[in-house]
Design a protein around this motif. Structure first.
Motif, short mmCIF file in Angstrom:
data_model
loop_
_atom_site.label_atom_id
_atom_site.label_comp_id
_atom_site.label_asym_id
_atom_site.label_seq_id
_atom_site.Cartn_x
_atom_site.Cartn_y
_atom_site.Cartn_z
N ALA A 176 0.83 -1.20 0.00
CA ALA A 176 0.00 0.00 0.00
C ALA A 176 0.86 1.25 0.00
O ALA A 176 0.60 2.20 -0.75
CB ALA A 176 -0.92 -0.01 1.22
N ILE A 177 1.92 1.24 0.85
CA ILE A 177 2.80 2.41 0.90
C ILE A 177 3.45 2.64 -0.46
O ILE A 177 3.49 3.76 -0.97
CB ILE A 177 3.89 2.22 1.98
CG1 ILE A 177 3.25 2.23 3.37
CG2 ILE A 177 4.94 3.31 1.88
CD1 ILE A 177 4.20 1.89 4.49
N THR A 178 3.94 1.54 -1.07
CA THR A 178 4.61 1.67 -2.36
C THR A 178 3.67 2.25 -3.41
O THR A 178 3.99 3.21 -4.10
CB THR A 178 5.11 0.30 -2.84
OG1 THR A 178 5.82 -0.31 -1.79
CG2 THR A 178 5.98 0.44 -4.06
N ILE A 179 2.49 1.64 -3.52
CA ILE A 179 1.59 2.05 -4.59
C ILE A 179 1.07 3.47 -4.34
O ILE A 179 1.17 4.34 -5.21
CB ILE A 179 0.41 1.06 -4.73
CG1 ILE A 179 0.94 -0.31 -5.16
CG2 ILE A 179 -0.60 1.58 -5.73
CD1 ILE A 179 -0.11 -1.37 -5.29
N LEU A 180 0.57 3.70 -3.13
CA LEU A 180 0.03 5.03 -2.84
C LEU A 180 1.10 6.09 -2.93
O LEU A 180 0.93 7.12 -3.59
CB LEU A 180 -0.60 5.04 -1.44
CG LEU A 180 -1.97 4.38 -1.35
CD1 LEU A 180 -2.48 4.46 0.08
CD2 LEU A 180 -2.95 5.04 -2.30
N GLY A 181 2.24 5.82 -2.28
CA GLY A 181 3.32 6.80 -2.27
C GLY A 181 3.76 7.16 -3.68
O GLY A 181 3.85 8.34 -4.05
#
Lengths: 652, 148
Positions: free
Chosen positions: A320-325
């Motif tokens: 989630a962090i990777t995609i959202l960020g």
């Protein structure tokens, strides 16, 4: 003491990953070159300590240190040394450590091979890779410690490696696949670094491209190895199941294939820039999603070692962090990307675009089919599963469109192409392909399948187009041979990869429609007939291997009365895990595989068996095709222009 | 139309066309190829549809596996310890198929509640239990899964 050193070493690697994630990027933010220049040293330190940790784990496996939990659970003193070695990654913890080793390995490869990068871009790329390493090393340390011990009293022997994994395929398949998966992190890091630094000059994509190609080539070989392994090791001759975990490796491959094409347009024509950045983000996100699907055990699969919700949640957070960020970063900065240049509808650009749309659509359709059971579950609906026919239908239909367009698209020039002068070629090639695809299989097999007709029409049409491509390339050269030499490795890479697609498609079409499979009840000395072949079960003998005992059949195969092959299918019993395994007996050549498996003994003396016999025409073409594709991908990065940047960089 | 706009229009039209064809295709393919899962108790209660491909799962009841002489037909019962389903299968069973172990079968139910399976899936190793089987046992309140 060694395992504790291993864990300590991994903690050090984690600390260096943290420093790598923070210091160089701070340097980029504050425009301080001294901080930026720390990146390579930190990357090396991170890699070194990860490698030490991995080496210690390998040592524990080779030395039968059963005080280490995963060694006791996945190895045994009777195992041959090479399976002890590969057992290191035949379990969740070890395979995640391998994942990190690859990641840090790719990171130092960037410091070694990307000398020509500006200090700023290079430190940003390494910093982004540091962030990823930090997250995954934390994951291993906190949820999947490979060095956990069984103390004070270790077991005297281990509970052995799953027999399915005692195979050359397991030695090769995971590392190759991971090299591909993880390799997309470099393309991802380049994309994020470009977004951070705001520099999207032409050289950016030229630096990024070789990394994408190599990662993609590894992934291609890794997937092919997995398919080959399933084919001969699972014992029943299946080569693709649309298993969630197969899909997990196939989705990044599809996106990666789109990315390779999009990056080609970006480099040559300075177009599709922001699209290339987005695809690079997607490719790596799909790799992470694959890791999540495999490691969390949320899906039923051959690859689910064990399920642990904590692990799944952890990877989900990283995902989630990777995609959202990265998407937020993209949304904020993509507007700065300037594209110039225009093209007509009939041009290489627009066909590359269609290629990209189709590949991305296929990837998302596969994603949908893979995740639907999870979504239904999350909403409390009845448990459901999406069958292979769904994937086959969607994938095949879209691939038909993709391959038909490929035949035309690969011939086109950039910007604009007049088709008028090619009308004659199109009529001859397309009509010829359709007629030959109808007559040839019919003449050879006496059967008509519309699927074969359609599939082989595409194959012959694309092959004709590949030949025409050679003619076009050599048109203005002194002779055909000098023209071929002058064409350049970039062209040859593309040509060979597309040839690989043609070869693989041939294999898939023919084996899917012409394979024969029948189950027989056979006693020793009996023989059965199947499509011009006579299979004779000569004997079934009891033999023993290092850690198993086995019923080994001998099947002689005759064609027109002449002996052509001897097959040795086995039914193995692994004593430690008390598992039964079917080992197929295979005789293969380019035209067909003969495939025999012993299913079950039907009498007490173990001389009468149910036997499955299969004839699989052209099955090997699929894997050879994949190898050609990978070869093409690697070949094209040997182009001078990638080396030239490296050399001028080194002299600066 | 100026070239830049024309180009953008090409992009958008291609994208929309590609995506909408794909969505239609996916929906069409989905209609026939989604298999729902039913537990043995649900099948016994008559909640599962007939002549439609479904999945069922549970444990292979001890002592229920019967092979026929001369052919590869085999019959066994799948149980969640509350109800049983009779399963018929013709072909070769997976290596890890055993009495008392978890199994998932895919096939159709007839009017006599006989399940004709065309695929039998067994667990892959000693420790692994298909999540669907766990679910079926939990639904039936089997104690083995409760203390996990």
């Amino acid at each position: 003491m060694f395992p504790e050193f291993g864990q300590f070493s991994l903690i050090l690697a984690w600390v260096f990953a943290f420093l790598l994630a923070v210091i160089p990027l701070t340097g980029v933010g504050m425009n301080k070159e001294a901080l930026q220049r720390t990146a390579p040293a930190l990357a090396w330190a991170m890699f070194f300590f990860t490698a030490v940790a991995f080496a210690i784990l390998v040592r524990a496996f080779l030395n039968d240190d059963f005080s280490v939990v995963i060694v006791s659970q996945n190895s045994n003193s009777a195992l041959p040394w090479y399976y002890k070695f590969s057992a290191t990654w035949g379990n969740h913890e070890g395979s995640m450590l391998l994942w990190i080793l690859m990641l840090t390995g790719w990171t130092v490869a960037v410091t070694v091979f990307a000398r020509s990068l500006t200090v700023e871009l290079k430190s940003a790329v390494l910093g982004v890779l540091g962030i990823v390493s930090f997250g995954f090393t934390m994951f291993v340390l906190f949820t999947s410690n490979p060095f956990a011990r069984l103390l004070p009293i270790p077991p005297t022997d281990g509970s052995d490696l799953n027999p399915l994994l005692q195979d050359i395929g397991l030695i090769l398949h995971p590392p190759t696949l991971y090299m591909g998966y993880v390799g997309f992190s470099v393309a991802f890091a380049f994309a994020i670094a470009a977004l951070i630094t705001g520099r999207f000059d032409a050289s950016w994509v030229r630096w990024s491209r070789p990394w994408t190609n190599v990662a993609w080539a590894f992934l291609t070989v890794g997937i092919a190895l997995g398919s080959w392994w399933a084919y001969y090791e699972l014992g029943w001759g299946g080569w693709w199941f649309w298993d969630p975990v197969e899909n997990a490796s196939f989705m990044p491959w599809l996106i990666g294939t789109a990315l390779i094409h999009s990056q080609a347009v970006t480099e040559k024509r300075n177009l599709f820039k922001s699209w290339s950045v987005l695809l690079a983000i997607f490719a790596f996100s799909f790799s992470l999603l694959g890791t999540f699907l495999v490691r969390s055990g949320v899906l039923t699969s051959v690859h689910a070692f064990a399920s642990d919700p904590k692990r799944g949640l952890f990877i989900l957070v990283i995902l989630a962090i990777t995609i959202l960020g990265s998407l937020i970063l993209y949304a904020l900065n993509a507007g700065k990307i300037k594209t110039a240049g225009k093209f007509e509808f009939v041009s290489r650009e627009s066909f590359m675009l269609m290629n990209n749309i189709l590949l991305v659509v296929i990837a998302f359709a596969v994603l949908f089919g893979t995740l639907l059971p999870l979504i239904a579950d999350a909403f409390g609906m009845r448990k459901l599963s999406v069958g292979a026919p769904f994937f086959n239908l969607v994938f095949n239909m879209l691939m038909v469109v993709l391959i038909s367009l490929l035949g035309l698209g690969q011939l086109l020039r950039w910007k604009k192409q007049q088709l008028k002068s090619w009308t004659g070629f199109f009529i001859v090639a397309i009509a010829g392909a359709i007629v030959i695809a109808l007559l040839l299989p019919w003449a050879l097999s006496g059967q008509l399948h519309w699927q074969v007709w359609l599939g082989m029409s595409l194959v012959f049409w694309t092959a004709a187009s590949l030949i025409r491509l050679l003619a076009e390339k050599t048109k203005n050269a002194d002779s055909f041979v000098t023209g071929l030499k002058k064409a350049g490795v970039g062209f040859w890479g593309m040509w060979i990869a597309h040839l690989g697609l043609v070869v693989a498609t041939t294999g898939v079409v023919l084996v899917s429609n012409f394979d024969l499979e029948r189950d027989f009840r056979m006693a020793a000395g009996e023989s059965v007939e199947m499509s011009n072949y006579r299979f004779e079960l000569t004997s079934v003998d009891q033999v023993s291997g290092p850690n198993y005992s086995s019923d080994k059949g001998t099947i002689n195969v005759f064609r027109n009365g002449k002996p052509i092959a001897e097959l040795h299918p086995e039914k193995r019993f692994y004593q430690v895990q008390r598992n039964v395994m079917t080992e197929a007996g295979i005789d293969g050549n380019l035209a067909r595989d003969l495939y025999a498996s012993l299913a079950e003994p039907l009498d007490d003396s173990r001389q009468v068996w149910s036997v499955r016999l299969q004839v699989k025409p052209f099955v090997r073409w699929m894997w050879f095709g994949a190898l050609l594709m990978a070869l093409g991908g690697v070949l094209s990065i040997t182009d001078k222009r990638y080396r030239r940047t490296a050399r001028t960089g080194a002299s600066l | 139309m100026n070239p830049k706009r024309k180009q953008r229009l090409i992009l958008i039209l291609l994208g929309v066309a590609g995506v909408s064809i794909a969505v239609l295709l996916v929906l069409f393919a989905l209609r026939q190829n989604v298999n729902y899962f039913f537990t043995p108790s649900e099948i016994a209660a008559g909640n599962a549809p007939q002549s439609q491909v479904i999945r069922a799962g549970g444990m292979v009841r001890e002592g229920s596996v019967k092979r026929s002489d001369g052919s590869l037909e085999v019959r066994f019962q799948v149980t969640d310890f509350a109800s049983d389903v009779d399963v018929m299968f013709e072909g070769i069973l997976p290596d890890l198929f055993q009495e008392g172990e978890g199994v998932v079968v895919i096939g159709k139910l007839d009017e006599n509640k006989l399940f004709t399976a065309d695929t039998v899936l067994a667990k892959h190793d000693e420790t692994y239990m298909p999540p669907e089987v766990t679910h079926a046992l939990e639904q039936a309140g089997h104690p083995d899964t409760m203390n996990k």
